[in-house]
Design a protein around this motif. Structure first.
Motif, PDB file in Angstrom:
ATOM      1  N   ASP A  57       0.864  -1.185   0.000  1.00  0.00           N
ATOM      2  CA  ASP A  57       0.000   0.000   0.000  1.00  0.00           C
ATOM      3  C   ASP A  57       0.897   1.230   0.000  1.00  0.00           C
ATOM      4  O   ASP A  57       1.549   1.532   1.014  1.00  0.00           O
ATOM      5  N   LEU A  58       0.942   1.936  -1.126  1.00  0.00           N
ATOM      6  CA  LEU A  58       1.829   3.102  -1.244  1.00  0.00           C
ATOM      7  C   LEU A  58       1.282   4.312  -0.497  1.00  0.00           C
ATOM      8  O   LEU A  58       1.917   5.364  -0.460  1.00  0.00           O
ATOM      9  N   GLY A  59       0.111   4.150   0.100  1.00  0.00           N
ATOM     10  CA  GLY A  59      -0.438   5.199   0.958  1.00  0.00           C
ATOM     11  C   GLY A  59      -0.050   4.995   2.415  1.00  0.00           C
ATOM     12  O   GLY A  59      -0.471   5.761   3.286  1.00  0.00           O
ATOM     13  N   ASP A  60       0.766   3.972   2.652  1.00  0.00           N
ATOM     14  CA  ASP A  60       1.161   3.634   4.024  1.00  0.00           C
ATOM     15  C   ASP A  60       2.692   3.654   4.111  1.00  0.00           C
ATOM     16  O   ASP A  60       3.365   2.834   3.461  1.00  0.00           O
ATOM     17  N   ASN A  83       7.134   4.686 -11.603  1.00  0.00           N
ATOM     18  CA  ASN A  83       6.202   5.184 -10.579  1.00  0.00           C
ATOM     19  C   ASN A  83       4.899   5.564 -11.273  1.00  0.00           C
ATOM     20  O   ASN A  83       4.765   6.672 -11.802  1.00  0.00           O
ATOM     21  N   ASN A  84       3.982   4.594 -11.313  1.00  0.00           N
ATOM     22  CA  ASN A  84       2.719   4.809 -12.029  1.00  0.00           C
ATOM     23  C   ASN A  84       1.512   4.908 -11.104  1.00  0.00           C
ATOM     24  O   ASN A  84       0.537   5.579 -11.434  1.00  0.00           O
ATOM     25  N   ALA A  85       1.558   4.263  -9.928  1.00  0.00           N
ATOM     26  CA  ALA A  85       0.366   4.233  -9.050  1.00  0.00           C
ATOM     27  C   ALA A  85      -0.094   5.655  -8.753  1.00  0.00           C
ATOM     28  O   ALA A  85       0.730   6.555  -8.540  1.00  0.00           O
ATOM     29  N   GLY A  86      -1.389   5.842  -8.754  1.00  0.00           N
ATOM     30  CA  GLY A  86      -1.921   7.171  -8.456  1.00  0.00           C
ATOM     31  C   GLY A  86      -3.371   7.096  -8.056  1.00  0.00           C
ATOM     32  O   GLY A  86      -4.065   6.114  -8.343  1.00  0.00           O
ATOM     33  N   SER A 135       3.128  11.293 -14.743  1.00  0.00           N
ATOM     34  CA  SER A 135       2.521  12.536 -14.292  1.00  0.00           C
ATOM     35  C   SER A 135       1.299  12.849 -15.166  1.00  0.00           C
ATOM     36  O   SER A 135       0.729  11.941 -15.785  1.00  0.00           O
ATOM     37  N   SER A 136       0.912  14.098 -15.198  1.00  0.00           N
ATOM     38  CA  SER A 136      -0.304  14.467 -15.917  1.00  0.00           C
ATOM     39  C   SER A 136      -0.131  15.851 -16.531  1.00  0.00           C
ATOM     40  O   SER A 136       0.549  16.716 -15.965  1.00  0.00           O
ATOM     41  N   LEU A 137      -0.789  16.061 -17.675  1.00  0.00           N
ATOM     42  CA  LEU A 137      -0.796  17.407 -18.265  1.00  0.00           C
ATOM     43  C   LEU A 137      -1.497  18.386 -17.325  1.00  0.00           C
ATOM     44  O   LEU A 137      -1.263  19.590 -17.381  1.00  0.00           O
ATOM     45  N   GLY A 180      -2.894  13.338 -20.873  1.00  0.00           N
ATOM     46  CA  GLY A 180      -4.263  13.855 -20.871  1.00  0.00           C
ATOM     47  C   GLY A 180      -5.189  12.691 -20.545  1.00  0.00           C
ATOM     48  O   GLY A 180      -4.771  11.725 -19.899  1.00  0.00           O
ATOM     49  N   PRO A 181      -6.448  12.742 -21.023  1.00  0.00           N
ATOM     50  CA  PRO A 181      -7.414  11.701 -20.636  1.00  0.00           C
ATOM     51  C   PRO A 181      -7.115  10.337 -21.255  1.00  0.00           C
ATOM     52  O   PRO A 181      -6.956  10.217 -22.462  1.00  0.00           O
ATOM     53  N   ILE A 182      -7.041   9.333 -20.378  1.00  0.00           N
ATOM     54  CA  ILE A 182      -6.833   7.944 -20.793  1.00  0.00           C
ATOM     55  C   ILE A 182      -7.993   7.151 -20.190  1.00  0.00           C
ATOM     56  O   ILE A 182      -8.143   7.170 -18.949  1.00  0.00           O
ATOM     57  N   PRO A 183      -8.830   6.509 -21.011  1.00  0.00           N
ATOM     58  CA  PRO A 183      -9.987   5.808 -20.441  1.00  0.00           C
ATOM     59  C   PRO A 183      -9.572   4.680 -19.476  1.00  0.00           C
ATOM     60  O   PRO A 183      -9.065   3.642 -19.898  1.00  0.00           O
ATOM     61  N   ASP A 185     -10.377   3.511 -14.888  1.00  0.00           N
ATOM     62  CA  ASP A 185     -11.231   3.786 -13.726  1.00  0.00           C
ATOM     63  C   ASP A 185     -11.027   5.221 -13.248  1.00  0.00           C
ATOM     64  O   ASP A 185     -11.961   5.894 -12.828  1.00  0.00           O
ATOM     65  N   MET A 186      -9.761   5.681 -13.298  1.00  0.00           N
ATOM     66  CA  MET A 186      -9.469   7.028 -12.791  1.00  0.00           C
ATOM     67  C   MET A 186     -10.206   8.103 -13.597  1.00  0.00           C
ATOM     68  O   MET A 186     -10.777   9.036 -13.038  1.00  0.00           O
ATOM     69  N   LEU A 187     -10.207   7.965 -14.923  1.00  0.00           N
ATOM     70  CA  LEU A 187     -10.879   8.974 -15.755  1.00  0.00           C
ATOM     71  C   LEU A 187     -12.383   8.956 -15.487  1.00  0.00           C
ATOM     72  O   LEU A 187     -13.016  10.016 -15.411  1.00  0.00           O
TER      73      LEU A 187
HETATM   74  N1  LIG Z   1      -6.397   7.911 -16.627  1.00  0.00           N
HETATM   75  C1  LIG Z   1      -6.086   9.174 -16.892  1.00  0.00           C
HETATM   76  O1  LIG Z   1      -6.841   9.903 -17.555  1.00  0.00           O
HETATM   77  C2  LIG Z   1      -4.777   9.729 -16.410  1.00  0.00           C
HETATM   78  C3  LIG Z   1      -4.388  11.007 -16.877  1.00  0.00           C
HETATM   79  C4  LIG Z   1      -3.188  11.552 -16.448  1.00  0.00           C
HETATM   80  C5  LIG Z   1      -2.378  10.830 -15.585  1.00  0.00           C
HETATM   81  N2  LIG Z   1      -2.789   9.594 -15.142  1.00  0.00           N
HETATM   82  C6  LIG Z   1      -1.907   8.897 -14.194  1.00  0.00           C
HETATM   83  O2  LIG Z   1      -1.643   7.580 -14.645  1.00  0.00           O
HETATM   84  C7  LIG Z   1      -1.399   6.725 -13.515  1.00  0.00           C
HETATM   85  C8  LIG Z   1      -2.249   5.462 -13.626  1.00  0.00           C
HETATM   86  O3  LIG Z   1      -3.607   5.866 -13.588  1.00  0.00           O
HETATM   87  P1  LIG Z   1      -4.808   4.944 -14.155  1.00  0.00           P
HETATM   88  O4  LIG Z   1      -5.665   5.833 -14.968  1.00  0.00           O
HETATM   89  O5  LIG Z   1      -4.279   3.691 -14.725  1.00  0.00           O
HETATM   90  O6  LIG Z   1      -5.572   4.681 -12.773  1.00  0.00           O
HETATM   91  P2  LIG Z   1      -6.383   3.417 -12.253  1.00  0.00           P
HETATM   92  O7  LIG Z   1      -6.962   2.648 -13.384  1.00  0.00           O
HETATM   93  O8  LIG Z   1      -7.272   3.943 -11.188  1.00  0.00           O
HETATM   94  O9  LIG Z   1      -5.222   2.505 -11.590  1.00  0.00           O
HETATM   95  C9  LIG Z   1      -4.492   2.997 -10.493  1.00  0.00           C
HETATM   96  C10 LIG Z   1      -3.446   1.982 -10.101  1.00  0.00           C
HETATM   97  O10 LIG Z   1      -2.756   2.517  -8.945  1.00  0.00           O
HETATM   98  C11 LIG Z   1      -2.821   1.565  -7.904  1.00  0.00           C
HETATM   99  N3  LIG Z   1      -2.926   2.197  -6.600  1.00  0.00           N
HETATM  100  C12 LIG Z   1      -3.824   3.131  -6.194  1.00  0.00           C
HETATM  101  N4  LIG Z   1      -3.654   3.407  -4.896  1.00  0.00           N
HETATM  102  C13 LIG Z   1      -2.615   2.642  -4.472  1.00  0.00           C
HETATM  103  C14 LIG Z   1      -1.982   2.464  -3.222  1.00  0.00           C
HETATM  104  N5  LIG Z   1      -2.371   3.126  -2.127  1.00  0.00           N
HETATM  105  N6  LIG Z   1      -0.938   1.599  -3.137  1.00  0.00           N
HETATM  106  C15 LIG Z   1      -0.550   0.890  -4.233  1.00  0.00           C
HETATM  107  N7  LIG Z   1      -1.114   1.020  -5.437  1.00  0.00           N
HETATM  108  C16 LIG Z   1      -2.149   1.878  -5.554  1.00  0.00           C
HETATM  109  C17 LIG Z   1      -4.081   0.732  -8.197  1.00  0.00           C
HETATM  110  O11 LIG Z   1      -3.948  -0.574  -7.653  1.00  0.00           O
HETATM  111  P3  LIG Z   1      -4.706  -1.111  -6.345  1.00  0.00           P
HETATM  112  O12 LIG Z   1      -6.040  -0.428  -6.268  1.00  0.00           O
HETATM  113  O13 LIG Z   1      -4.763  -2.577  -6.607  1.00  0.00           O
HETATM  114  O14 LIG Z   1      -3.794  -0.780  -5.211  1.00  0.00           O
HETATM  115  C18 LIG Z   1      -4.048   0.651  -9.725  1.00  0.00           C
HETATM  116  O15 LIG Z   1      -3.217  -0.394 -10.127  1.00  0.00           O
HETATM  117  C19 LIG Z   1      -1.708   7.562 -12.270  1.00  0.00           C
HETATM  118  O16 LIG Z   1      -0.508   8.059 -11.707  1.00  0.00           O
HETATM  119  C20 LIG Z   1      -2.534   8.698 -12.832  1.00  0.00           C
HETATM  120  O17 LIG Z   1      -2.448   9.862 -12.025  1.00  0.00           O
HETATM  121  C21 LIG Z   1      -3.956   9.031 -15.530  1.00  0.00           C
END
Ligand SMILES: NC(=O)c1ccc[n+]([C@@H]2O[C@H](COP(=O)([O-])OP(=O)(O)OC[C@H]3O[C@@H](n4cnc5c(N)ncnc54)[C@H](OP(=O)(O)O)[C@@H]3O)[C@@H](O)[C@H]2O)c1
Length: 263
Positions: A57-60, A83-86, A135-137, A180-183, A185-187
């Protein structure tokens, strides 16, 4: 760095962009070490890609403490850290809890910096390595509802530039990926808050933003590592904001030509 035979540690590899980066790295001949919280998804992907799964857990802070040493003792030397988790907490700042606020800075900024701190001496000892920070735009462009999220990404982008200055002349590459936007869960989550969704809509209408598939991002990351590129910016048509924000960094870099960067 040619990825064939190298080991890549990818955080946030259980789904979304991180999963795609893991797949592209494995297809390029790398071993993958996958980090996230969801044990089932992580183990399934690690099994499929003949990699290793490391639940954390990268939040811990306790879970991040010594993480690189644990991965290296289980899997072997880490040549590339991605470093991709976010996380994104979209909405008004006052609607966030103090815990959510701490989590977003910890997962998106503090833990990536801490993992760089842990891995860099090891990479320097081995005389090779590459760091990729996702990172992000939005780190250069403020959108309503994303104040805390965007500031973590502004911090990560600027940190990567500083790290690059520290590492000048050393055999370690850095890449910052501004998206930018990538489809994913986060988007979907970001688009659930009306002011943020309406702002994105304006940029789609202006044809400045367009969705990019996560597989395209992953292939661009592999190419950036292979060719030691310092930036990936997608969609390219929206890169102008990031390029303008980069101007003072480039100015300082130029002004410091010939100044020693290591003690
Ligand atoms: N999607 C976009 O539009 C977009 C745009 C710009 C930048 N980004 C960046 O791209 C990266 C990936 O985003 P995504 O869109 O692929 O998001 P996502 O589908 O929500 O996936 C997030 C990933 O991060 C992991 N994660 C979240 N909290 C964590 C924690 N506390 N400890 C360990 N792992 C954790 C999740 O795994 P678990 O839940 O299994 O821990 C999951 O594998 C992020 O840094 C995001 O800011 C995304």
């Amino acid at each position: 760095m040619d990825l064939a035979g190298r080991r890549v540690l990818i955080t946030g590899a259980s789904r979304g962009i991180g999963e795609s980066i893991a797949r592209s790295c494995a297809a390029a001949g790398a071993s993958v070490a996958l980090v996230a919280r969801s044990e089932g998804q992580l183990s399934r992907l690690a099994g499929e890609l003949h990699g290793t799964a490391h639940v954390a857990d990268l939040g811990d802070a306790g879970s991040v403490d010594g993480l690189i040493a644990r991965v290296e003792s289980d899997a072997g030397p880490v040549d590339v850290l991605v470093n991709n988790a976010g996380v994104d907490h979209v909405g008004a700042l006052g609607a966030m809890s103090a815990v959510e606020l701490e989590q977003i800075y910890r997962v998106n900024l503090l833990s990536p910096v801490e993992l760089c701190r842990q891995v860099l001496p090891r990479m320097l000892d081995r005389g090779r390595g590459h760091i990729v920070n996702i990172s992000s735009l939005s780190g250069a462009a403020p959108f309503p509802g994303l104040a805390s999220y965007s500031s973590t990404k502004a911090g990560l982008t600027h940190f990567t530039a500083g790290l690059r200055a520290d590492l000048k002349g050393q055999p370690i590459g850095t890449t910052v990926v501004e998206l930018g936007p990538i489809p994913t869960d986060m988007l979907s989550n970001a688009s659930s808050y009306r002011p943020t969704a309406a702002s994105f809509q304006r940029f789609y209408q202006l044809q400045i933003l367009v969705d990019i598939q996560r597989e395209t991002v992953a292939d661009a990351v592999v190419e950036a590592i292979s060719k030691d590129r310092r930036h990936v910016r997608l969609p390219r048509r929206a890169a102008v904001t990031a390029m303008l924000a980069e101007a003072p960094r480039r100015f300082v870099e130029l002004a410091l030509t010939g100044v020693p960067h290591q003690a």
